[in-house]
Design a protein around this motif. Structure first.
Motif, mmCIF file in Angstrom:
data_model
loop_
_atom_site.group_PDB
_atom_site.id
_atom_site.type_symbol
_atom_site.label_atom_id
_atom_site.label_comp_id
_atom_site.label_asym_id
_atom_site.label_seq_id
_atom_site.Cartn_x
_atom_site.Cartn_y
_atom_site.Cartn_z
ATOM 1 N N ASP A 193 -2.923 5.792 12.008
ATOM 2 C CA ASP A 193 -3.019 5.553 10.527
ATOM 3 C C ASP A 193 -1.852 3.943 10.389
ATOM 4 O O ASP A 193 -1.705 4.093 12.029
ATOM 5 N N HIS A 217 5.504 8.548 6.301
ATOM 6 C CA HIS A 217 6.278 7.503 5.981
ATOM 7 C C HIS A 217 5.979 7.058 5.173
ATOM 8 O O HIS A 217 5.980 8.637 4.241
ATOM 9 N N SER A 260 1.148 7.373 -0.694
ATOM 10 C CA SER A 260 1.288 8.420 -1.469
ATOM 11 C C SER A 260 1.861 10.244 -0.997
ATOM 12 O O SER A 260 2.611 10.729 -1.674
ATOM 13 N N SER A 261 2.501 10.393 0.350
ATOM 14 C CA SER A 261 3.176 11.296 0.137
ATOM 15 C C SER A 261 4.443 11.120 0.458
ATOM 16 O O SER A 261 4.588 11.893 2.349
ATOM 17 N N ARG A 265 7.522 18.637 -3.653
ATOM 18 C CA ARG A 265 5.756 18.062 -4.714
ATOM 19 C C ARG A 265 5.676 19.196 -4.771
ATOM 20 O O ARG A 265 6.227 20.568 -3.758
ATOM 21 N N LEU A 266 5.479 19.741 -6.901
ATOM 22 C CA LEU A 266 5.344 21.143 -6.959
ATOM 23 C C LEU A 266 4.050 21.747 -5.893
ATOM 24 O O LEU A 266 3.059 20.984 -5.655
ATOM 25 N N VAL A 291 -6.564 0.266 9.988
ATOM 26 C CA VAL A 291 -8.199 -0.196 10.427
ATOM 27 C C VAL A 291 -8.289 -0.662 9.184
ATOM 28 O O VAL A 291 -8.251 -1.550 8.532
ATOM 29 N N ASP A 310 -6.483 11.851 -5.721
ATOM 30 C CA ASP A 310 -5.336 12.789 -5.557
ATOM 31 C C ASP A 310 -5.312 12.968 -7.322
ATOM 32 O O ASP A 310 -4.518 14.010 -7.694
ATOM 33 N N LYS A 321 -0.049 19.680 -2.824
ATOM 34 C CA LYS A 321 -0.006 21.255 -3.204
ATOM 35 C C LYS A 321 -1.267 21.637 -2.660
ATOM 36 O O LYS A 321 -1.324 22.326 -1.798
#
Ligand code: FAD
Length: 380
Positions: free
Chosen positions: A35, A41, A45-46, A51-52, A175, A343, A349
């Motif tokens: 990564d 981090h 997006s995470s 998150r629901l 990368v 996503d 989820k």
């Protein structure tokens, strides 16, 4: 420059990639994960604590099996590490009977055989007074298996489990290319070249930079947290105000949940004028007028006892595909490549369940559920 040889290399250790790394390592596959940032981090997006979680997914009935696989895998991991990776307080799909949340969740639950409960307007308001005083058409579908999951915590746990199962982990390593070569792939970073039979590419908003031609649109999508107004008579903690998706009478879509251990009430607007973005140039400034005003107005209309001025906001990204469904599989049918992405704002989820699918595809096992609707080549 050193050369590292492995069977599989996973590019991107956010949601999907950390899960793929874990599920491959658990199978005894020689695997390395890379990564560009630290594990867990807040630049992709995470992040943003929660998150629901839903099992009856209006986005596609086939996602129920994927969410349930996430639930099983995260429950097992939680028992191992003494942490909670899913909190099942239930999730409400709220709106008129014809609204997308109510209609779509009902249809998905029926098709997938998921048990849900239908709440009339009176039942909704009796159990969840936060919805009182609004349009009498408003009803709800309760998915009792729904609730919340926890992006940073779950990503870190997945990487920890992968490393304990033998995966090599390279954080802080960007990368620069993924090349298909005779008999495999060459993945280049500034410090090392990785040679492997296969690459799993899970670079989130950066996927199309590494695999050009994918029909993916990264979008700037901030996260917002709120507090109840002073003197509010309604409770807004998570137990009393569980996760929800809510189509207002005027068609605007809200999603969110109540406050909990370490997080405030979270509310977002589904179509919040999200701008396309280059993930390397994401605008990380929150603009009071452009970002906040429309959401604040919708929050005031939906939940009058919540202070519509957010107490906190941070930028994040979703990456839309043309049909707002994920891309999971082998692009072009190439046996050297597996990917997950697109996503479309509903992926976290499913990340453990998708990680399991990615591992099964990479090693040639039969997948535990249908992946046809997520075929990366479906737009070709
Ligand atoms: C505001 C908002 C609300 C959301 N709400 C929900 C919700 O309620 N429920 C839900 O299920 N989902 C939700 N989502 C969607 C969910 O967060 C995403 O589906 C999920 O986080 C996507 O994970 P990912 O692995 O694709 O991306 P990421 O987690 O961003 O992972 C990609 C990784 O690739 C790495 N990377 C990229 N390029 C390179 C490179 N060149 N070299 C090395 N590493 C690289 C990045 O650093 C990153 O770690 C929401 C998203 C947003 C933004």
């Amino acid at each position: 420059m050193s050369t590292i040889t492995t069977d599989v290399v996973v590019v991107g250790l956010g949601g999907f990639g950390s899960a793929a790394l874990w599920r491959l390592a658990e199978r005894g596959v020689s695997v390395a994960g890379i990564d560009r940032f630290d594990i867990g981090h807040n630049l992709g997006s995470s992040h943003g604590a929660t998150r629901l979680f839903r099992v009856a997914c209006m986005e596609h009935p086939g996602l129920a099996a994927v969410a349930r696989r996430s639930l099983d895998l995260w429950t097992g991991l939680g028992e191992r590490y003494g942490e909670s990776y899913v909190e099942q307080t239930g999730c409400l799909s709220v709106g008129s009977p014809a609204s997308l949340p109510v209609r779509g969740t009902t249809a998905a639950a029926e098709a997938a055989g998921v048990e849900v409960y239908h709440l009339s307007h009176d039942e909704l308001v009796r159990r969840y007074p936060q919805y009182a005083g609004l349009d009498e058409q408003t009803v709800a579908v309760l998915d009792p298996e729904g609730g919340l999951c926890f992006p940073e915590r779950n990503v870190r746990a997945q990487v920890r489990a992968a490393a304990e199962a033998g995966a090599q982990v390279y954080p802080g390593t960007r990368v620069t290319s993924v090349e298909l070569v005779d008999g495999g792939v060459r993945v280049t970073t500034p410090t090392a070249v990785f040679e492997a039979a296969q690459a799993v590419v899970t670079a989130g908003a950066w996927n199309a930079k590494l695999l050009p031609g994918l029909p993916l649109r990264p979008r700037r999508t901030p996260l917002y947290w709120f507090a109840p107004k002073e003197g509010a008579s309604q409770p807004f903690d998570l137990a009393a105000f569980p996760s929800f998706i809510y189509e207002l009478a005027d068609g605007r879509g809200l999603w969110g949940h109540g406050s909990g251990d370490g997080f405030h009430i979270k509310i977002g607007l589904s179509d919040h004028g999200h701008d396309d973005t280059d993930p390397d140039e994401l605008d990380r400034y929150i603009h009071p007028r452009r970002d906040v005003d429309r959401l604040a107005e919708a929050v005031a209309a939906a939940f009058p006892q919540v202070d519509p001025v957010p107490v906190k906001a941070i930028p994040c990204m979703i990456t839309n595909s043309p049909d707002e469904q994920f891309l999971v599989g082998r692009p072009g049918g190439d046996p050297r490549l597996v990917m997950a992405g697109g996503d479309s704002g509903h992926g976290f989820k499913h990340v453990a369940g998708v990680g399991e699918l990615l591992a099964q595809i990479a090693v040639g096992e039969e997948t535990y559920s249908d992946v046809g609707f997520m075929d990366p080549d479906r737009f070709a």
